[in-house]
Design an enzyme around this catalytic site. Sequence first.
Site, PDB file in Angstrom:
ATOM      1  N   SER A  15      -4.129   8.612  -8.300  1.00  0.00           N
ATOM      2  CA  SER A  15      -4.301   7.550  -9.420  1.00  0.00           C
ATOM      3  C   SER A  15      -3.856   6.171  -8.659  1.00  0.00           C
ATOM      4  O   SER A  15      -2.973   6.001  -7.709  1.00  0.00           O
ATOM      5  CB  SER A  15      -3.514   7.964 -10.605  1.00  0.00           C
ATOM      6  OG  SER A  15      -2.322   8.205 -10.264  1.00  0.00           O
ATOM      7  N   GLY A  16      -4.396   5.344  -9.404  1.00  0.00           N
ATOM      8  CA  GLY A  16      -3.921   3.871  -9.092  1.00  0.00           C
ATOM      9  C   GLY A  16      -3.478   3.179 -10.416  1.00  0.00           C
ATOM     10  O   GLY A  16      -3.772   3.702 -11.584  1.00  0.00           O
ATOM     11  N   ARG A  17      -2.414   1.886 -10.256  1.00  0.00           N
ATOM     12  CA  ARG A  17      -2.394   1.366 -11.617  1.00  0.00           C
ATOM     13  C   ARG A  17      -2.318  -0.075 -11.303  1.00  0.00           C
ATOM     14  O   ARG A  17      -1.998  -0.347 -10.142  1.00  0.00           O
ATOM     15  CB  ARG A  17      -0.677   1.856 -11.779  1.00  0.00           C
ATOM     16  CG  ARG A  17      -0.370   3.233 -12.386  1.00  0.00           C
ATOM     17  CD  ARG A  17      -0.190   3.991 -11.207  1.00  0.00           C
ATOM     18  NE  ARG A  17       0.956   3.431 -10.364  1.00  0.00           N
ATOM     19  CZ  ARG A  17       2.356   3.669 -10.575  1.00  0.00           C
ATOM     20  NH1 ARG A  17       2.594   4.168 -12.104  1.00  0.00           N
ATOM     21  NH2 ARG A  17       3.530   2.949 -10.238  1.00  0.00           N
ATOM     22  N   HIS A 241       2.011  -0.916   2.612  1.00  0.00           N
ATOM     23  CA  HIS A 241       1.984   0.638   3.082  1.00  0.00           C
ATOM     24  C   HIS A 241       2.679   1.147   1.547  1.00  0.00           C
ATOM     25  O   HIS A 241       3.909   0.371   1.710  1.00  0.00           O
ATOM     26  CB  HIS A 241       2.524   1.246   4.075  1.00  0.00           C
ATOM     27  CG  HIS A 241       2.356   2.670   4.132  1.00  0.00           C
ATOM     28  ND1 HIS A 241       3.323   3.195   5.006  1.00  0.00           N
ATOM     29  CD2 HIS A 241       1.697   3.538   3.553  1.00  0.00           C
ATOM     30  CE1 HIS A 241       2.860   4.628   4.905  1.00  0.00           C
ATOM     31  NE2 HIS A 241       1.934   4.695   4.157  1.00  0.00           N
ATOM     32  N   ASP A 242       2.414   2.015   0.816  1.00  0.00           N
ATOM     33  CA  ASP A 242       3.096   2.310  -0.428  1.00  0.00           C
ATOM     34  C   ASP A 242       4.737   2.811   0.109  1.00  0.00           C
ATOM     35  O   ASP A 242       5.526   2.504  -1.061  1.00  0.00           O
ATOM     36  CB  ASP A 242       2.497   3.292  -1.192  1.00  0.00           C
ATOM     37  CG  ASP A 242       1.819   4.386  -0.635  1.00  0.00           C
ATOM     38  OD1 ASP A 242       2.175   4.580   0.641  1.00  0.00           O
ATOM     39  OD2 ASP A 242       1.122   5.194  -1.393  1.00  0.00           O
ATOM     40  N   THR A 243       4.589   3.594   1.167  1.00  0.00           N
ATOM     41  CA  THR A 243       6.066   3.974   1.672  1.00  0.00           C
ATOM     42  C   THR A 243       6.856   2.891   1.940  1.00  0.00           C
ATOM     43  O   THR A 243       8.123   2.544   1.760  1.00  0.00           O
ATOM     44  CB  THR A 243       6.028   4.815   2.488  1.00  0.00           C
ATOM     45  OG1 THR A 243       4.939   5.757   2.394  1.00  0.00           O
ATOM     46  CG2 THR A 243       7.459   5.427   2.896  1.00  0.00           C
ATOM     47  N   THR A 268       2.167  12.633  -3.550  1.00  0.00           N
ATOM     48  CA  THR A 268       1.330  13.552  -2.641  1.00  0.00           C
ATOM     49  C   THR A 268       1.766  14.032  -1.184  1.00  0.00           C
ATOM     50  O   THR A 268       1.528  15.116  -0.722  1.00  0.00           O
ATOM     51  CB  THR A 268      -0.270  12.875  -2.671  1.00  0.00           C
ATOM     52  OG1 THR A 268      -0.562  12.624  -3.858  1.00  0.00           O
ATOM     53  CG2 THR A 268      -0.906  13.828  -1.670  1.00  0.00           C
ATOM     54  N   ASN A 305       6.035  12.699   8.037  1.00  0.00           N
ATOM     55  CA  ASN A 305       5.248  13.061   6.957  1.00  0.00           C
ATOM     56  C   ASN A 305       5.252  14.569   6.775  1.00  0.00           C
ATOM     57  O   ASN A 305       5.266  15.366   7.730  1.00  0.00           O
ATOM     58  CB  ASN A 305       3.694  12.792   7.582  1.00  0.00           C
ATOM     59  CG  ASN A 305       3.490  11.129   7.210  1.00  0.00           C
ATOM     60  OD1 ASN A 305       4.464  10.314   7.616  1.00  0.00           O
ATOM     61  ND2 ASN A 305       2.546  10.900   6.452  1.00  0.00           N
TER      62      ASN A 305
END
Length: 505
Positions: A15-17, A241-243, A268, A305
């Site tokens: 999902s995205g926000r 990068h989300d991380t 995820t 990962n």
Amino acid sequence: MKEKCYLAVDCGAESGRVMAGLWDGSKMRLEELHRFPTGVTRVGDTMRWDITRIWGEIERGLGLAAKRFGDSIVSVGADTWGVDYVLIDKAGELIEQPWNYRDARTRGMLEKVKQRVSLEEIFAASGVQFMEINTLYQLLAAHEREPALLASADKFLMIPDWLHFKMCGARVGEFTNATTTQFFHPTKKQWSVELLRKLGLPTAMLPEVVQPGTRIGALLPGLRERTGLHAGVQVIAPATHDTGSAVAGVPGAAVEGRGRLAYISSGTWSLLGVELHEPDLSERAFELNLTNEGGVDGTYRLLKNIMGLWLVQECRRSFAKGGSTGDYAALVQAAEAAPAFRSLINPDDASFLSPPDMPEAIAQFCVETDQPVPGTEGEFIRCALESLALRYATVLNWLKEMTGSLIGAVNIVGGGSRNRLLNQFTANACKRHVLAGPVEATVLGNVLVQARACGEIASLADIRRVARESSEVEEIQPEDDESWNEARQRYSRMNSKRYLFGTKS
């Protein structure tokens, strides 16, 4: 002071926000404005991202932000998952629909690369772990499928870079996401063009790379007209990068005096690592298939990962097809009631990357390793959660070895930090206390990097201080249970045949 608003576009694999970060001068308050599904799109036999639909949802969220916060909006920046990319032509048009990293096109590409360039040379030129989902193998697969397509690209952009291009027209890359490609040099901090040339891949399409916190442009007039955002709003690249954004938002200093802090960005994927000032390109890092991903202020994240809650997500999807109505909370409750350590798996086995049916893949692994096959939804989920915690313990020991220092605590951030059962399993398996939260570390890191770029915050340490003061963090103590010692030994024996580079050895 009047609150200032920093907008974060945060997209994950599920999902995205569009989120608002509201800054009062000392704390950052978050507000969700618009949530939408991302997910895989099947086009024939391929797995893609419906990037134009995702962009439409982002525009809708930006419009809602304009109506709610008006002139108080200062800037906007996007973060997403890594490794996937977009190709555009000189006119800025998409050359093809972006591929999803789980598509089967990369299978076998690592073996083909090894025939032309040694793994040691690739690691020296990138510092990145070997996974066939990496951008390097995606580009090789694209080149084999249709060489003219890559040759026609004016720019290669990672997914969040393309979102910024749609916002302000800048055709630039950002450091943290560039480091996930496996062709960005970890010490030279530039594209590893010689590596790409040895593999026959084009390099002219590679963009300039900027650091997190760079102002990359003003909003395009058309976007302002469609959304109502004012002309002063700037596009600022966070750690895209989300991380990278999540680790910037790790409270960190909350465990000062208890040894080095490890983190798990839990969603995820589970990304377990430690922060370093320099990449670790040692032979041992190569042997353990660890990765060095770029962070804020030139830092690096030495990490692994791990398959993560994808295991649970895909089990739930399979259960739903069979008529189950249980949500994640119900599945975790069923797992808590299920027998302990009945079945264990290696979460990073290649069979779990993109199976047609996750419970069937878990069952097959159990058959092959002479273990009971889970029989209920709760047993499948407990198997996944216990196995994740034991995998965390294994990787944590590697990180302790690599850094030569005591790791005193594990800070779990992201959506997975809400899973109290997994948090407790992690504390038990790792024999360390766990800090759970902030849930929104990625968004916090995103908007706080923007705020620092605008002069509101002085340093990365201050970003983490604000993250700590703006969030709730729960501390979980390990339970001294002999059964976890036995499980660790059993898990180690089960995985005595090492898994390297995604294949059995």
